[in-house]
Motif scaffolding. Structure first.
Motif, PDB file in Angstrom:
ATOM      1  N   ASP A 105      44.956  52.452  48.493  1.00 20.91           N
ATOM      2  CA  ASP A 105      45.534  51.166  48.123  1.00 20.91           C
ATOM      3  C   ASP A 105      44.687  50.516  47.027  1.00 20.91           C
ATOM      4  O   ASP A 105      43.468  50.371  47.194  1.00 20.91           O
ATOM      5  CB  ASP A 105      45.591  50.254  49.350  1.00 20.91           C
ATOM      6  CG  ASP A 105      46.102  48.881  48.995  1.00 20.91           C
ATOM      7  OD1 ASP A 105      47.319  48.749  48.763  1.00 20.91           O
ATOM      8  OD2 ASP A 105      45.274  47.941  48.931  1.00 20.91           O
ATOM      9  N   PRO A 106      45.298  50.152  45.896  1.00 18.95           N
ATOM     10  CA  PRO A 106      44.520  49.586  44.779  1.00 18.95           C
ATOM     11  C   PRO A 106      43.697  48.352  45.146  1.00 18.95           C
ATOM     12  O   PRO A 106      42.540  48.231  44.729  1.00 18.95           O
ATOM     13  CB  PRO A 106      45.582  49.251  43.733  1.00 18.95           C
ATOM     14  CG  PRO A 106      46.728  50.147  44.047  1.00 18.95           C
ATOM     15  CD  PRO A 106      46.707  50.318  45.542  1.00 18.95           C
ATOM     16  N   LEU A 107      44.245  47.450  45.925  1.00 20.09           N
ATOM     17  CA  LEU A 107      43.506  46.252  46.317  1.00 20.09           C
ATOM     18  C   LEU A 107      42.307  46.607  47.196  1.00 20.09           C
ATOM     19  O   LEU A 107      41.199  46.102  46.992  1.00 20.09           O
ATOM     20  CB  LEU A 107      44.428  45.257  47.032  1.00 20.09           C
ATOM     21  CG  LEU A 107      43.778  43.961  47.492  1.00 20.09           C
ATOM     22  CD1 LEU A 107      43.219  43.184  46.301  1.00 20.09           C
ATOM     23  CD2 LEU A 107      44.784  43.112  48.252  1.00 20.09           C
ATOM     24  N   GLU A 108      42.515  47.508  48.132  1.00 15.40           N
ATOM     25  CA  GLU A 108      41.411  47.958  48.989  1.00 15.40           C
ATOM     26  C   GLU A 108      40.352  48.687  48.170  1.00 15.40           C
ATOM     27  O   GLU A 108      39.152  48.517  48.397  1.00 15.40           O
ATOM     28  CB  GLU A 108      41.929  48.867  50.105  1.00 15.40           C
ATOM     29  CG  GLU A 108      42.725  48.139  51.156  1.00 15.40           C
ATOM     30  CD  GLU A 108      43.264  49.083  52.215  1.00 15.40           C
ATOM     31  OE1 GLU A 108      42.742  50.205  52.363  1.00 15.40           O
ATOM     32  OE2 GLU A 108      44.240  48.688  52.885  1.00 15.40           O
ATOM     33  N   ASN A 131      32.442  45.774  46.468  1.00 19.56           N
ATOM     34  CA  ASN A 131      31.646  45.562  47.669  1.00 19.56           C
ATOM     35  C   ASN A 131      31.852  44.151  48.228  1.00 19.56           C
ATOM     36  O   ASN A 131      30.894  43.437  48.521  1.00 19.56           O
ATOM     37  CB  ASN A 131      30.164  45.840  47.408  1.00 19.56           C
ATOM     38  CG  ASN A 131      29.394  46.021  48.687  1.00 19.56           C
ATOM     39  OD1 ASN A 131      29.942  46.460  49.695  1.00 19.56           O
ATOM     40  ND2 ASN A 131      28.122  45.672  48.665  1.00 19.56           N
ATOM     41  N   ILE A 132      33.127  43.770  48.326  1.00 22.48           N
ATOM     42  CA  ILE A 132      33.480  42.458  48.864  1.00 22.48           C
ATOM     43  C   ILE A 132      34.511  42.629  49.963  1.00 22.48           C
ATOM     44  O   ILE A 132      35.246  43.613  49.992  1.00 22.48           O
ATOM     45  CB  ILE A 132      34.032  41.508  47.778  1.00 22.48           C
ATOM     46  CG1 ILE A 132      35.261  42.127  47.101  1.00 22.48           C
ATOM     47  CG2 ILE A 132      32.967  41.145  46.769  1.00 22.48           C
ATOM     48  CD1 ILE A 132      35.982  41.191  46.165  1.00 22.48           C
ATOM     49  N   ASP A 163      33.505  32.732  38.210  1.00 26.27           N
ATOM     50  CA  ASP A 163      32.847  31.444  38.452  1.00 26.27           C
ATOM     51  C   ASP A 163      32.701  31.103  39.935  1.00 26.27           C
ATOM     52  O   ASP A 163      31.714  30.479  40.323  1.00 26.27           O
ATOM     53  CB  ASP A 163      33.606  30.322  37.735  1.00 26.27           C
ATOM     54  CG  ASP A 163      33.555  30.461  36.219  1.00 26.27           C
ATOM     55  OD1 ASP A 163      32.677  31.188  35.704  1.00 26.27           O
ATOM     56  OD2 ASP A 163      34.409  29.841  35.544  1.00 26.27           O
ATOM     57  N   ASN A 164      33.662  31.486  40.755  1.00 28.79           N
ATOM     58  CA  ASN A 164      33.630  31.105  42.172  1.00 28.79           C
ATOM     59  C   ASN A 164      33.079  32.181  43.098  1.00 28.79           C
ATOM     60  O   ASN A 164      32.646  31.869  44.201  1.00 28.79           O
ATOM     61  CB  ASN A 164      35.031  30.711  42.651  1.00 28.79           C
ATOM     62  CG  ASN A 164      35.568  29.489  41.930  1.00 28.79           C
ATOM     63  OD1 ASN A 164      34.845  28.790  41.233  1.00 28.79           O
ATOM     64  ND2 ASN A 164      36.844  29.234  42.079  1.00 28.79           N
ATOM     65  N   PHE A 165      33.132  33.446  42.652  1.00 26.78           N
ATOM     66  CA  PHE A 165      32.720  34.536  43.532  1.00 26.78           C
ATOM     67  C   PHE A 165      31.622  35.419  42.930  1.00 26.78           C
ATOM     68  O   PHE A 165      31.205  36.396  43.544  1.00 26.78           O
ATOM     69  CB  PHE A 165      33.932  35.395  43.912  1.00 26.78           C
ATOM     70  CG  PHE A 165      34.992  34.622  44.661  1.00 26.78           C
ATOM     71  CD1 PHE A 165      34.880  34.424  46.025  1.00 26.78           C
ATOM     72  CD2 PHE A 165      36.080  34.083  43.994  1.00 26.78           C
ATOM     73  CE1 PHE A 165      35.849  33.705  46.724  1.00 26.78           C
ATOM     74  CE2 PHE A 165      37.053  33.364  44.673  1.00 26.78           C
ATOM     75  CZ  PHE A 165      36.935  33.168  46.039  1.00 26.78           C
ATOM     76  N   GLY A 166      31.182  35.102  41.705  1.00 23.06           N
ATOM     77  CA  GLY A 166      30.090  35.843  41.082  1.00 23.06           C
ATOM     78  C   GLY A 166      30.424  37.261  40.672  1.00 23.06           C
ATOM     79  O   GLY A 166      29.536  38.104  40.553  1.00 23.06           O
ATOM     80  N   LEU A 182      42.385  38.975  42.980  1.00 21.42           N
ATOM     81  CA  LEU A 182      42.230  40.427  42.783  1.00 21.42           C
ATOM     82  C   LEU A 182      43.574  41.074  42.462  1.00 21.42           C
ATOM     83  O   LEU A 182      43.655  41.932  41.576  1.00 21.42           O
ATOM     84  CB  LEU A 182      41.622  41.077  44.030  1.00 21.42           C
ATOM     85  CG  LEU A 182      40.178  40.715  44.368  1.00 21.42           C
ATOM     86  CD1 LEU A 182      39.788  41.340  45.692  1.00 21.42           C
ATOM     87  CD2 LEU A 182      39.226  41.122  43.263  1.00 21.42           C
ATOM     88  N   GLN A 183      44.628  40.650  43.157  1.00 17.32           N
ATOM     89  CA  GLN A 183      45.957  41.202  42.895  1.00 17.32           C
ATOM     90  C   GLN A 183      46.404  40.863  41.478  1.00 17.32           C
ATOM     91  O   GLN A 183      47.041  41.690  40.820  1.00 17.32           O
ATOM     92  CB  GLN A 183      46.956  40.669  43.917  1.00 17.32           C
ATOM     93  CG  GLN A 183      46.782  41.289  45.279  1.00 17.32           C
ATOM     94  CD  GLN A 183      47.667  40.652  46.334  1.00 17.32           C
ATOM     95  OE1 GLN A 183      47.978  39.457  46.288  1.00 17.32           O
ATOM     96  NE2 GLN A 183      48.070  41.445  47.309  1.00 17.32           N
ATOM     97  N   ALA A 184      46.087  39.670  40.999  1.00 17.66           N
ATOM     98  CA  ALA A 184      46.459  39.284  39.641  1.00 17.66           C
ATOM     99  C   ALA A 184      45.778  40.178  38.615  1.00 17.66           C
ATOM    100  O   ALA A 184      46.371  40.513  37.582  1.00 17.66           O
ATOM    101  CB  ALA A 184      46.110  37.825  39.382  1.00 17.66           C
ATOM    102  N   VAL A 185      44.557  40.587  38.889  1.00 16.17           N
ATOM    103  CA  VAL A 185      43.825  41.457  37.963  1.00 16.17           C
ATOM    104  C   VAL A 185      44.416  42.854  37.969  1.00 16.17           C
ATOM    105  O   VAL A 185      44.525  43.505  36.929  1.00 16.17           O
ATOM    106  CB  VAL A 185      42.326  41.489  38.290  1.00 16.17           C
ATOM    107  CG1 VAL A 185      41.602  42.530  37.454  1.00 16.17           C
ATOM    108  CG2 VAL A 185      41.709  40.113  38.094  1.00 16.17           C
ATOM    109  N   LEU A 186      44.824  43.323  39.138  1.00 14.89           N
ATOM    110  CA  LEU A 186      45.412  44.663  39.222  1.00 14.89           C
ATOM    111  C   LEU A 186      46.761  44.683  38.553  1.00 14.89           C
ATOM    112  O   LEU A 186      47.182  45.619  37.972  1.00 14.89           O
ATOM    113  CB  LEU A 186      45.530  45.108  40.681  1.00 14.89           C
ATOM    114  CG  LEU A 186      44.196  45.410  41.357  1.00 14.89           C
ATOM    115  CD1 LEU A 186      44.414  45.644  42.847  1.00 14.89           C
ATOM    116  CD2 LEU A 186      43.519  46.623  40.728  1.00 14.89           C
TER     117      LEU A 186
END
Length: 160
Positions: free
Chosen positions: A135-138, A145-146, A30-33, A156-160
């Motif tokens: 690195d998973p986050l990277e 592409n963000i 919702d906030n970042f598309g 993003l960390q919560a999703v990983l």
């Protein structure tokens, strides 16, 4: 490693149900598309040490661009129907559209000639996939592409 639509759906349901993941996915959407199904597929790839080339990621993005308008339109209808008798039926229809999008993503992934399973400890600078972050986050931010920034990193960390 071949992924089936059923296995990806089950992964998505299980992963989405983990504490904080659903909330993070919805904020990213919702906030970042960011497309949640693509986010979950990339999460699955990272969890299974599957490295994707830019060509494969582009094909996945095209698939999302093709299937997402119907989902987004339906999502608007569902949200407008909140609190009405039609809401649950619209929610189920949206889930069906999400499942179809996942099937399309899995088909692209499985027909791509480029997904490669990489063992982190055997990767070297001569490897054609060496530019892909370990690195998973990277890696996730690269795939999406963000740029990683404090506003998005936590989600993003919560999703990983």
């Amino acid at each position: 490693m071949t992924l089936t639509p059923e296995a990806f759906w089950q992964y998505s349901v299980n992963h989405y149900g983990k504490p904080g993941v659903a909330e993070a996915c919805l904020i990213l959407q919702d906030n970042f598309g960011i497309n949640v199904n693509l986010l979950l597929l990339y999460s699955w790839c990272i969890a299974h040490n599957i490295t994707l080339t830019a060509e494969t990621r582009n094909a996945l993005a095209v698939s999302v661009a093709t299937t997402n308008p119907a989902i987004e339109q339906h999502r608007v209808q569902r949200r407008q129907a909140k609190g009405t008798p039609q809401y649950n039926a619209l929610k189920q229809q949206e889930l069906n559209l999400e499942a179809l999008q996942q099937q399309a993503l899995v088909a692209v992934l499985n027909t791509s000639q480029n997904p490669v399973t990489v063992e982190n400890d055997t990767k070297d600078t001569n490897d054609t996939m060496a530019a892909d972050p370990i690195d998973p986050l990277e890696r996730l931010s690269c795939y999406l592409n963000i740029n990683v920034n404090p506003d998005i990193t936590t989600h993003l960390q919560a999703v990983l």
